[in-house]
Each structure stands twice: as structure tokens, then as C-alpha cells.
Design an enzyme around this catalytic site. Sequence first.
Site, mmCIF file in Angstrom:
data_model
loop_
_atom_site.group_PDB
_atom_site.id
_atom_site.type_symbol
_atom_site.label_atom_id
_atom_site.label_comp_id
_atom_site.label_asym_id
_atom_site.label_seq_id
_atom_site.Cartn_x
_atom_site.Cartn_y
_atom_site.Cartn_z
ATOM 1 N N LYS A 204 0.846 -1.170 0.000
ATOM 2 C CA LYS A 204 0.000 0.000 0.000
ATOM 3 C C LYS A 204 0.891 1.232 0.000
ATOM 4 O O LYS A 204 2.062 1.105 0.340
ATOM 5 C CB LYS A 204 -0.961 0.014 1.203
ATOM 6 C CG LYS A 204 -0.405 -0.454 2.533
ATOM 7 C CD LYS A 204 0.736 0.234 3.199
ATOM 8 C CE LYS A 204 0.611 1.684 3.508
ATOM 9 N NZ LYS A 204 1.771 2.199 4.295
ATOM 10 N N HIS A 296 -4.649 1.120 6.241
ATOM 11 C CA HIS A 296 -4.686 0.387 7.509
ATOM 12 C C HIS A 296 -5.958 0.695 8.319
ATOM 13 O O HIS A 296 -6.680 -0.211 8.727
ATOM 14 C CB HIS A 296 -3.479 0.729 8.372
ATOM 15 C CG HIS A 296 -2.149 0.395 7.736
ATOM 16 N ND1 HIS A 296 -1.980 -0.662 6.880
ATOM 17 C CD2 HIS A 296 -0.929 0.985 7.852
ATOM 18 C CE1 HIS A 296 -0.705 -0.711 6.498
ATOM 19 N NE2 HIS A 296 -0.060 0.277 7.069
ATOM 20 N N LYS A 382 2.338 10.742 13.193
ATOM 21 C CA LYS A 382 3.735 10.350 13.415
ATOM 22 C C LYS A 382 4.354 11.332 14.397
ATOM 23 O O LYS A 382 3.864 12.462 14.535
ATOM 24 C CB LYS A 382 4.503 10.425 12.094
ATOM 25 C CG LYS A 382 4.153 9.285 11.171
ATOM 26 C CD LYS A 382 5.136 9.169 10.029
ATOM 27 C CE LYS A 382 4.999 7.848 9.350
ATOM 28 N NZ LYS A 382 5.549 6.720 10.095
HETATM 29 N N1 LIG Z 1 8.396 1.393 6.535
HETATM 30 C C1 LIG Z 1 7.389 0.685 7.018
HETATM 31 O O1 LIG Z 1 7.314 0.369 8.227
HETATM 32 C C2 LIG Z 1 6.311 0.236 6.106
HETATM 33 C C3 LIG Z 1 6.276 0.595 4.772
HETATM 34 N N2 LIG Z 1 5.272 0.129 3.960
HETATM 35 C C4 LIG Z 1 5.242 0.452 2.525
HETATM 36 O O2 LIG Z 1 6.461 0.059 1.906
HETATM 37 C C5 LIG Z 1 6.755 0.891 0.807
HETATM 38 C C6 LIG Z 1 8.190 1.396 0.958
HETATM 39 O O3 LIG Z 1 8.264 2.131 2.160
HETATM 40 P P1 LIG Z 1 9.618 2.347 2.980
HETATM 41 O O4 LIG Z 1 10.508 1.188 2.869
HETATM 42 O O5 LIG Z 1 9.245 2.792 4.299
HETATM 43 O O6 LIG Z 1 10.221 3.588 2.195
HETATM 44 P P2 LIG Z 1 11.729 4.027 1.912
HETATM 45 O O7 LIG Z 1 11.712 5.505 1.773
HETATM 46 O O8 LIG Z 1 12.656 3.433 2.895
HETATM 47 O O9 LIG Z 1 11.955 3.427 0.450
HETATM 48 C C7 LIG Z 1 12.355 2.105 0.181
HETATM 49 C C8 LIG Z 1 13.462 2.134 -0.866
HETATM 50 O O10 LIG Z 1 12.919 2.606 -2.096
HETATM 51 C C9 LIG Z 1 13.859 3.416 -2.760
HETATM 52 N N3 LIG Z 1 13.225 4.729 -2.961
HETATM 53 C C10 LIG Z 1 12.847 5.616 -2.015
HETATM 54 N N4 LIG Z 1 12.265 6.683 -2.582
HETATM 55 C C11 LIG Z 1 12.271 6.465 -3.907
HETATM 56 C C12 LIG Z 1 11.802 7.195 -5.025
HETATM 57 N N5 LIG Z 1 11.209 8.376 -4.876
HETATM 58 N N6 LIG Z 1 11.978 6.649 -6.252
HETATM 59 C C13 LIG Z 1 12.564 5.456 -6.397
HETATM 60 N N7 LIG Z 1 13.025 4.717 -5.369
HETATM 61 C C14 LIG Z 1 12.886 5.213 -4.151
HETATM 62 C C15 LIG Z 1 15.088 3.513 -1.881
HETATM 63 O O11 LIG Z 1 16.031 2.541 -2.322
HETATM 64 P P3 LIG Z 1 17.278 2.894 -3.266
HETATM 65 O O12 LIG Z 1 17.431 4.374 -3.322
HETATM 66 O O13 LIG Z 1 18.430 2.193 -2.624
HETATM 67 O O14 LIG Z 1 16.920 2.272 -4.552
HETATM 68 C C16 LIG Z 1 14.576 3.078 -0.525
HETATM 69 O O15 LIG Z 1 15.571 2.440 0.226
HETATM 70 C C17 LIG Z 1 5.714 1.996 0.818
HETATM 71 O O16 LIG Z 1 4.744 1.713 -0.150
HETATM 72 C C18 LIG Z 1 5.107 1.908 2.230
HETATM 73 O O17 LIG Z 1 3.745 2.273 2.238
HETATM 74 C C19 LIG Z 1 4.300 -0.685 4.450
HETATM 75 C C20 LIG Z 1 4.281 -1.059 5.750
HETATM 76 C C21 LIG Z 1 5.272 -0.628 6.696
HETATM 77 O O1 LIG Z 2 2.468 1.050 6.618
HETATM 78 C C1 LIG Z 2 3.106 1.648 7.451
HETATM 79 O O2 LIG Z 2 3.133 1.165 8.700
HETATM 80 C C2 LIG Z 2 4.146 1.556 9.619
HETATM 81 C C3 LIG Z 2 3.641 1.165 10.993
HETATM 82 O O3 LIG Z 2 3.455 -0.212 11.062
HETATM 83 P P1 LIG Z 2 3.365 -0.926 12.482
HETATM 84 O O4 LIG Z 2 3.007 -2.311 12.159
HETATM 85 O O5 LIG Z 2 4.724 -0.795 13.086
HETATM 86 O O6 LIG Z 2 2.338 -0.204 13.235
HETATM 87 C C4 LIG Z 2 4.425 3.038 9.534
HETATM 88 O O7 LIG Z 2 5.541 3.358 10.325
HETATM 89 C C5 LIG Z 2 4.715 3.409 8.103
HETATM 90 O O8 LIG Z 2 4.805 4.824 7.996
HETATM 91 C C6 LIG Z 2 3.656 2.951 7.157
HETATM 92 O O9 LIG Z 2 4.113 3.075 5.818
#
Ligand SMILES: NC(=O)C1=CN([C@@H]2O[C@H](COP(=O)(O)OP(=O)(O)OC[C@H]3O[C@@H](n4cnc5c(N)ncnc54)[C@H](OP(=O)(O)O)[C@@H]3O)[C@@H](O)[C@H]2O)C=CC1
Ligand SMILES: O=C1O[C@H](COP(=O)(O)O)[C@@H](O)[C@H](O)[C@H]1O
Length: 467
Positions: A204, A296, A382
Site C-alpha cells: 500500500k 490500515h 507520526k
Molecule cells: N516502513 C514501514 O514500516 C512500512 C512501509 N510500507 C510500505 O512500503 C513501501 C516502501 O516504504 P519504505 O521502505 O518505508 O520507504 P523508503 O523511503 O525506505 O523506500 C524504500 C526504498 O525505495 C527506494 N526509494 C525511495 N524513494 C524512492 C523514489 N522516490 N523513487 C525510487 N526509489 C525510491 C530507496 O532505495 P534505493 O534508493 O536504494 O533504490 C529506498 O531504500 C511503501 O509503499 C510503504 O507504504 C508498508 C508497511 C510498513
Molecule cells: O504502513 C506503514 O506502517 C508503519 C507502521 O506499522 P506498524 O506495524 O509498526 O504499526 C508506519 O511506520 C509506516 O509509515 C507505514 O508506511
Amino acid sequence: MASGEWHCEKRFKNESFKNEDENVLETGCLSIIVLGASGDLAKKKTFPALFNLYGKGFLQSDEVHIFGYARTKISDDELRDRIRGYLPQSKEDAEDVSKFLQLVTTLLVIFLIINLRRMMRLILLLLMQIKYVTGSYDSAEGFQALDKAITEQEISKNIREGLSRRLFYLALPPSVYPQVCKMIKSYCMNKSDLGGWTRIVVEKPFGKDLASAEELSSQIGELFDEPQIYRIDHYLGKELVQNLLVLRFANRLFLPLWNRDNIDNVQIVFREDFGTEGRGGYFDQYGIIRDIIQNHLLQVFCLVAMEKPVSLKPEHIRDEKVKVLQSVIPIKDEEVVIGQYEGYKDDPTVPDNSNTPTFATMILRIHNERWEGVPFILKAGKALNSRKAEIRVQFKDVPGDIFKCQKQGRNEFVIRLQPSEAMYMKLTVKQPGLEMSTAQSELDLSYTQRYQGVVIPEAYERLILDT
Ligand SMILES: NC(=O)C1=CN([C@@H]2O[C@H](COP(=O)(O)OP(=O)(O)OC[C@H]3O[C@@H](n4cnc5c(N)ncnc54)[C@H](OP(=O)(O)O)[C@@H]3O)[C@@H](O)[C@H]2O)C=CC1
Ligand SMILES: O=C1O[C@H](COP(=O)(O)O)[C@@H](O)[C@H](O)[C@H]1O
């Protein structure tokens, strides 16, 4: 295995939750490729969930290989170091590591001394070979290199090509899903149709609005068949979210109470005590409403408010969710508050002029027989003062209050999703003693007390296992 532990067999044999065509155990080489491996989701949730599944025996070491892919240039070892930090670690664990290394030949003795699960993790860290491939999300070169690495692994495992399975996990901002899916389709598919498969998992939020969600769906849909696509919302994998259906529809107690006659309001709240921490690349494009509320909290809202599904089949549950969503009337501007925490723009990954909300609260109103007039208050933020996700169902006051106890508070049913899963009911009771006075008390079902020794799986373990 301890009584509370999940068990492979138990899961596959659970007839009551079974769909006709699922639960077939597959064998053959399984490659799990985490795209965006350098990111927050990958290190905090995806890799730890994979480790836990491995530790519990759901992923077999002779069949599974894990790959990371991202643009950031890091070595295999650096990637492993990043992940290591998110596996249970304490000073106590560090001691166990050195003990383990010293006493590796007396494995059985160590098993008696230290916790079995921690032991498994240490072994995993040593055994699991995670391969990291660097490349961009739109370059043929990068994905060809990735395909080469996967194929080499498949061949080394001596598995016929067609039996190999490839699971691509897109731990990436959704803005890059279309290009990444194109690259996978062009260069990284399982090469034959002799029984293996290629599947993709997308996170998502699915787009930014209706138009972009539909566009994303059709772009991915042109490349993959529906059964190959898994859309993940990890809140659905949380133990107490999974419990909502059971709670509501398997308990006579709640059936007559769960409506506008008895319930005054429902609050669904998500708070986090940390900010973006370098995730601006993803978060700033989306904001808290698209990051948390639209997916969520809305899924939780559906499970709290929907009618009883015909059965537990996914289609039946989906149908009820759709119905309740269709009954929500447009949100009024005056019933929305948004904000941004101080210091958000200090994160170097956030643009200096960002006006992206990091906090939002809004009221949803359902226009149907059950819920007319009951506000559902959704709230997410947040960098607040605590980390908590919970549902609070507040009941109406008792008419004709002969005890004059209304000021003490109403009946309230609270479902705490995290931390420390719990359900409790706030009640008015007689204060024990000679006097007839009242007090607020609680019927408390705290999971750590009630289910001692039971290890509650992380949401992602459940969901990745399903894929
Ligand atoms: N973080 C969390 O706890 C959670 C996140 N998510 C979902 O996971 C997905 C990724 O989130 P998250 O890992 O937190 O985000 P990040 O910002 O950490 O991005 C993940 C990776 O994607 C690459 N990236 C970041 N921004 C861009 C961009 N603009 N264009 C291309 N590549 C990019 C980078 O890798 P590099 O530059 O090395 O290629 C980065 O390490 C989202 O859709 C989020 O909703 C879902 C549940 C929980
Ligand atoms: O999807 C996301 O969820 C996390 C929070 O997940 P939780 O299981 O630790 O409650 C949130 O930090 C993040 O921003 C969001 O992309």
C-alpha cells in the site's frame, strides 16, 4: 515445538478456514526477491519476517534463496548488518553470540541453556546467504543481472528450471511499481511453465487517488494475471485485527449491542512516537492520510462496521467491506484536522517547502440502518508522544442513572492492536466494602497474561506465508 508456536502442519490442516483450492504444499527452488532492500520496510519488517518464517520451518534452507535489490550501493555484508539490527538484539543476545561461537560443538548443551528461538536466529544469521544486487528500477542491465543471480542459484540447487518459484516483493514507493513490474516481466520471469511460478507482492498505498489507483491496477494487470498479484496491507495480518471477525460474529454477547442503539462513537487510532527518519523519499509523496488512514485504518474500520459475511471466503468478506464503504457519506471539511510535526522538514530526505501532513483526524459517518448517527473517528499521527494502535468503542450512557455514576465514565470496549495486544471492557462496579458506592473497573484480557508463552506472529509473517 512449544504449544503457542505456529506449526506448519496445523496451518495447512486447519479445515475450517480452508478454501477449496489452497493449502497445497509446493516443493522446488523458491527465490524471494526484495526490491527496495535498502529501505525502511525491508529492514524493519520484510527481512525479519522472512527470518522468523525460516526459524519456524516454513522456509526450507535447501529450497529458499533470498535476494535484495536496490539502487544504493552496499555489499551483501552491509545489507546483512542493516538487517541484523532489527532482529531481537540486546546485550544479552550479544553474549549469546559469542557463547554460541565458542560452544558450537556442544550444541545440545546450549539448547538447554539459551532460548531456542534466539538460538535459531543466530544459526540463521550464520547460514542464510542473502545476495544483494544493485541496479536502478528502470534499467534492463540491473534486472538482467538480477535474473542472472537468481538463475545461477536455481541451477546450483539442481532444480529443473520450470519448478522454480520466484516471489518479487516490492518494498518500494508505489510510484515506481509500473516500471519495476515491466522490468520483472521483461527480464526476470520464471523461464518455463513446467509448474513453477512468478508472483509479485505490492505494498500500500495503491496509487494516490482513484484515477492513479485505477491506472496502477490496469498497468500491473496488463503484465500479470490476477492470481499472480498480491496486494499487501499488513494491518490485516495483526493478531487483533484478525480477531475482529471472530469477536464480532462468534460472540452472542456483542450481536445485540453492536449498533446505533447502544454505541455512541467508535475511535480508531494510530500513533507513532517516531518521525520519518530518512523515509522522506517515500513518505513525503504520500502523507499520513495515504500512508495510514486510507489503507490500515480503513481496513480496520470495515471490519468493525461491516455486516456478517456469508462465509469466510475472501470474496464474501470483500463484498461486505465494499458495502459498508459505499455507505460512508462524503467527509465534511469541518470534520477533518491535519497537521505536520515540528522538525519534519529537518529530515534531509524531506523537501524544505513540504506541506505534507504527518497527522490527520477525521470523522466518517455511515448512512445505514446499523450506524446512522454514530461517528467513527479515525486518527493517525507520526512523531507523537507514544506508540499505540487501538479501537475504542464507547457505549451510550445508561438511561435513568439511579447510582449517579455517569460522571465516572461510560462503558467502553477497547481493542489494543499494539503494543501489548489486549482487549478490555470498562465497567461500572460496586466499590467493594460496606457502602453502596460505584467505581470504574475493567474486565481485562491482556494477551501477555492470558496467553503466557504464546508467541504472536508478526503481521508480515502471516501475509508473506500466504503468498
Ligand atoms: N516502513 C514501514 O514500516 C512500512 C512501509 N510500507 C510500505 O512500503 C513501501 C516502501 O516504504 P519504505 O521502505 O518505508 O520507504 P523508503 O523511503 O525506505 O523506500 C524504500 C526504498 O525505495 C527506494 N526509494 C525511495 N524513494 C524512492 C523514489 N522516490 N523513487 C525510487 N526509489 C525510491 C530507496 O532505495 P534505493 O534508493 O536504494 O533504490 C529506498 O531504500 C511503501 O509503499 C510503504 O507504504 C508498508 C508497511 C510498513
Ligand atoms: O504502513 C506503514 O506502517 C508503519 C507502521 O506499522 P506498524 O506495524 O509498526 O504499526 C508506519 O511506520 C509506516 O509509515 C507505514 O508506511
